[in-house]
Design a protein around this motif. Structure first.
Motif, PDB file in Angstrom:
ATOM      1  N   GLN A  59       0.915  -1.451   0.034  1.00 52.62           N
ATOM      2  CA  GLN A  59      -0.010  -0.099  -0.169  1.00 52.62           C
ATOM      3  C   GLN A  59       0.675   1.298   0.232  1.00 52.62           C
ATOM      4  OE1 GLN A  59      -2.559   0.909   3.605  1.00 52.62           O
ATOM      5  NE2 GLN A  59      -4.188   1.044   2.231  1.00 52.62           N
ATOM      6  N   ASN A  60       1.848   1.205   0.746  1.00 53.63           N
ATOM      7  CA  ASN A  60       2.509   2.458   0.917  1.00 53.63           C
ATOM      8  C   ASN A  60       4.062   2.544   0.348  1.00 53.63           C
ATOM      9  OD1 ASN A  60       0.671   3.757   2.716  1.00 53.63           O
ATOM     10  ND2 ASN A  60       1.144   2.207   4.411  1.00 53.63           N
ATOM     11  N   THR A  61       4.878   1.559   0.216  1.00 53.73           N
ATOM     12  CA  THR A  61       6.089   1.434  -0.344  1.00 53.73           C
ATOM     13  C   THR A  61       6.000   1.135  -1.782  1.00 53.73           C
ATOM     14  OG1 THR A  61       6.689   0.584   1.946  1.00 53.73           O
ATOM     15  CG2 THR A  61       8.289   0.479   0.063  1.00 53.73           C
ATOM     16  N   CYS A  62       5.229   0.014  -2.325  1.00 55.15           N
ATOM     17  CA  CYS A  62       5.593  -0.430  -3.515  1.00 55.15           C
ATOM     18  C   CYS A  62       5.094   0.832  -4.700  1.00 55.15           C
ATOM     19  CB  CYS A  62       4.612  -1.581  -3.677  1.00 55.15           C
ATOM     20  SG  CYS A  62       4.634  -2.260  -5.288  1.00 55.15           S
ATOM     21  N   LEU A  63       5.920   0.885  -5.648  1.00 49.69           N
ATOM     22  CA  LEU A  63       5.298   1.859  -6.725  1.00 49.69           C
ATOM     23  C   LEU A  63       4.370   1.312  -7.650  1.00 49.69           C
ATOM     24  CD1 LEU A  63       5.897   4.294  -8.522  1.00 49.69           C
ATOM     25  CD2 LEU A  63       7.453   3.193  -9.817  1.00 49.69           C
ATOM     26  N   TRP A  64       3.409   2.075  -7.963  1.00 47.01           N
ATOM     27  CA  TRP A  64       2.297   1.673  -8.877  1.00 47.01           C
ATOM     28  C   TRP A  64       2.297   2.636 -10.039  1.00 47.01           C
ATOM     29  CZ3 TRP A  64      -0.986  -2.804  -7.800  1.00 47.01           C
ATOM     30  CH2 TRP A  64      -0.785  -3.144  -6.633  1.00 47.01           C
ATOM     31  N   LEU A  65       2.794   2.111 -11.168  1.00 53.90           N
ATOM     32  CA  LEU A  65       3.188   3.075 -12.329  1.00 53.90           C
ATOM     33  C   LEU A  65       1.878   2.963 -13.303  1.00 53.90           C
ATOM     34  CD1 LEU A  65       5.026   5.160 -13.785  1.00 53.90           C
ATOM     35  CD2 LEU A  65       6.017   3.030 -14.969  1.00 53.90           C
ATOM     36  N   VAL A  66       1.070   3.735 -13.407  1.00 56.98           N
ATOM     37  CA  VAL A  66      -0.058   3.390 -14.199  1.00 56.98           C
ATOM     38  C   VAL A  66      -0.109   4.132 -15.364  1.00 56.98           C
ATOM     39  CG1 VAL A  66      -1.262   3.020 -11.935  1.00 56.98           C
ATOM     40  CG2 VAL A  66      -1.350   5.273 -13.087  1.00 56.98           C
ATOM     41  N   ILE A  84       2.100   6.509  -9.594  1.00 59.70           N
ATOM     42  CA  ILE A  84       2.522   7.606 -10.611  1.00 59.70           C
ATOM     43  C   ILE A  84       1.960   7.394 -12.079  1.00 59.70           C
ATOM     44  CG2 ILE A  84       4.843   8.432 -11.956  1.00 59.70           C
ATOM     45  CD1 ILE A  84       5.979   8.222  -9.477  1.00 59.70           C
ATOM     46  N   ASN A  85       1.495   8.302 -12.747  1.00 59.41           N
ATOM     47  CA  ASN A  85       0.836   8.304 -14.006  1.00 59.41           C
ATOM     48  C   ASN A  85       1.928   8.679 -15.292  1.00 59.41           C
ATOM     49  OD1 ASN A  85      -0.518   8.379 -16.287  1.00 59.41           O
ATOM     50  ND2 ASN A  85      -1.935  10.204 -15.766  1.00 59.41           N
ATOM     51  N   SER A  86       2.100   7.668 -15.919  1.00 67.35           N
ATOM     52  CA  SER A  86       2.977   7.656 -17.080  1.00 67.35           C
ATOM     53  C   SER A  86       2.530   8.247 -18.100  1.00 67.35           C
ATOM     54  CB  SER A  86       3.771   6.104 -17.336  1.00 67.35           C
ATOM     55  OG  SER A  86       2.651   5.465 -18.158  1.00 67.35           O
ATOM     56  N   HIS A  87       1.387   8.532 -18.279  1.00 67.13           N
ATOM     57  CA  HIS A  87       0.506   9.207 -19.310  1.00 67.13           C
ATOM     58  C   HIS A  87       0.763   8.423 -20.776  1.00 67.13           C
ATOM     59  CE1 HIS A  87      -0.118  12.653 -17.121  1.00 67.13           C
ATOM     60  NE2 HIS A  87       0.916  12.709 -16.544  1.00 67.13           N
ATOM     61  N   GLY A  88       0.584   7.092 -20.605  1.00 70.98           N
ATOM     62  CA  GLY A  88       0.812   6.221 -21.850  1.00 70.98           C
ATOM     63  C   GLY A  88       1.195   4.721 -21.190  1.00 70.98           C
ATOM     64  N   ALA A  89       0.637   3.922 -22.141  1.00 69.53           N
ATOM     65  CA  ALA A  89       0.897   2.572 -21.832  1.00 69.53           C
ATOM     66  C   ALA A  89       2.134   1.913 -22.597  1.00 69.53           C
ATOM     67  CB  ALA A  89      -0.058   1.587 -22.035  1.00 69.53           C
ATOM     68  N   ASN A  90       2.833   2.801 -23.436  1.00 73.78           N
ATOM     69  CA  ASN A  90       3.667   2.169 -24.645  1.00 73.78           C
ATOM     70  C   ASN A  90       5.113   2.295 -23.693  1.00 73.78           C
ATOM     71  OD1 ASN A  90       5.221   5.121 -25.137  1.00 73.78           O
ATOM     72  ND2 ASN A  90       3.079   5.488 -25.940  1.00 73.78           N
ATOM     73  N   ASP A  91       5.878   1.538 -24.232  1.00 75.34           N
ATOM     74  CA  ASP A  91       7.356   1.478 -23.370  1.00 75.34           C
ATOM     75  C   ASP A  91       8.064   2.800 -23.500  1.00 75.34           C
ATOM     76  OD1 ASP A  91       7.039  -1.135 -23.726  1.00 75.34           O
ATOM     77  OD2 ASP A  91       8.061  -1.778 -25.342  1.00 75.34           O
ATOM     78  N   ILE A  95       9.211   3.868 -19.699  1.00 74.04           N
ATOM     79  CA  ILE A  95      10.714   4.194 -19.627  1.00 74.04           C
ATOM     80  C   ILE A  95      10.987   5.714 -19.099  1.00 74.04           C
ATOM     81  CG2 ILE A  95      13.017   4.274 -20.666  1.00 74.04           C
ATOM     82  CD1 ILE A  95      12.005   1.829 -22.383  1.00 74.04           C
ATOM     83  N   ASN A  96      10.301   6.645 -19.942  1.00 73.65           N
ATOM     84  CA  ASN A  96      10.687   8.046 -19.697  1.00 73.65           C
ATOM     85  C   ASN A  96      10.115   8.318 -18.119  1.00 73.65           C
ATOM     86  OD1 ASN A  96      11.933   8.960 -21.931  1.00 73.65           O
ATOM     87  ND2 ASN A  96       9.949   9.357 -22.998  1.00 73.65           N
ATOM     88  N   THR A  97       8.889   7.811 -17.888  1.00 75.11           N
ATOM     89  CA  THR A  97       8.466   8.256 -16.533  1.00 75.11           C
ATOM     90  C   THR A  97       9.428   7.579 -15.466  1.00 75.11           C
ATOM     91  OG1 THR A  97       6.220   8.094 -17.215  1.00 75.11           O
ATOM     92  CG2 THR A  97       6.661   7.882 -14.818  1.00 75.11           C
ATOM     93  N   LEU A  98      10.079   6.385 -15.498  1.00 73.81           N
ATOM     94  CA  LEU A  98      11.122   6.011 -14.736  1.00 73.81           C
ATOM     95  C   LEU A  98      12.419   6.584 -14.924  1.00 73.81           C
ATOM     96  CD1 LEU A  98      10.498   1.992 -15.420  1.00 73.81           C
ATOM     97  CD2 LEU A  98       9.739   3.329 -13.375  1.00 73.81           C
TER      98      LEU A  98
END
Length: 107
Positions: A59-66, A84-91, A95-98
């Motif tokens: 709930q608090n530690t794990c990153l949920w990249l959506v 965190i919202n990556s604003h897209g599902a493409n690679d 990658i840019n979000t990370l």
């Protein structure tokens, strides 16, 4: 059939969720799985059904990249904190979000 055409529908997509044994889920936490990449609300619900999101780690530690704001809102409503919202599902979007997260954390 007004123009003489015959139309037939063919179901070409079916979602089959894999069963994940409890020992594997326990191993994920022992190995400190750092996060999940979630590209749909259905996938979010499936992962939430698999892991105990009331557990402080998930709930608090794990990153949920959506992949969208809609999924981010659904994740937050479930009580997930590190979304965190990556604003897209493409690679590239993921990658840019990370990479942006990494450079922000380096400062």
């Amino acid at each position: 059939n007004m123009r003489g055409a015959n139309v037939r529908y063919l179901e070409s997509y079916r979602r089959n969720w894999l069963a994940i044994p409890d020992p594997v889920l326990n191993l994920w936490q022992q190995k400190k799985v750092a996060g999940f990449i979630i590209t749909s609300n259905a996938l979010l619900q499936r992962v939430v059904d698999l892991v105990d999101i009331k557990d402080n780690y998930w709930q608090n530690t794990c990153l949920w990249l959506v992949a969208s704001e809609r999924i981010k809102q659904a994740a937050q409503q479930l009580g997930l904190q590190n979304v965190i919202n990556s604003h897209g599902a493409n690679d590239l979007a993921i990658i840019n979000t990370l990479l942006n997260m990494e450079s922000t954390n380096d400062r």
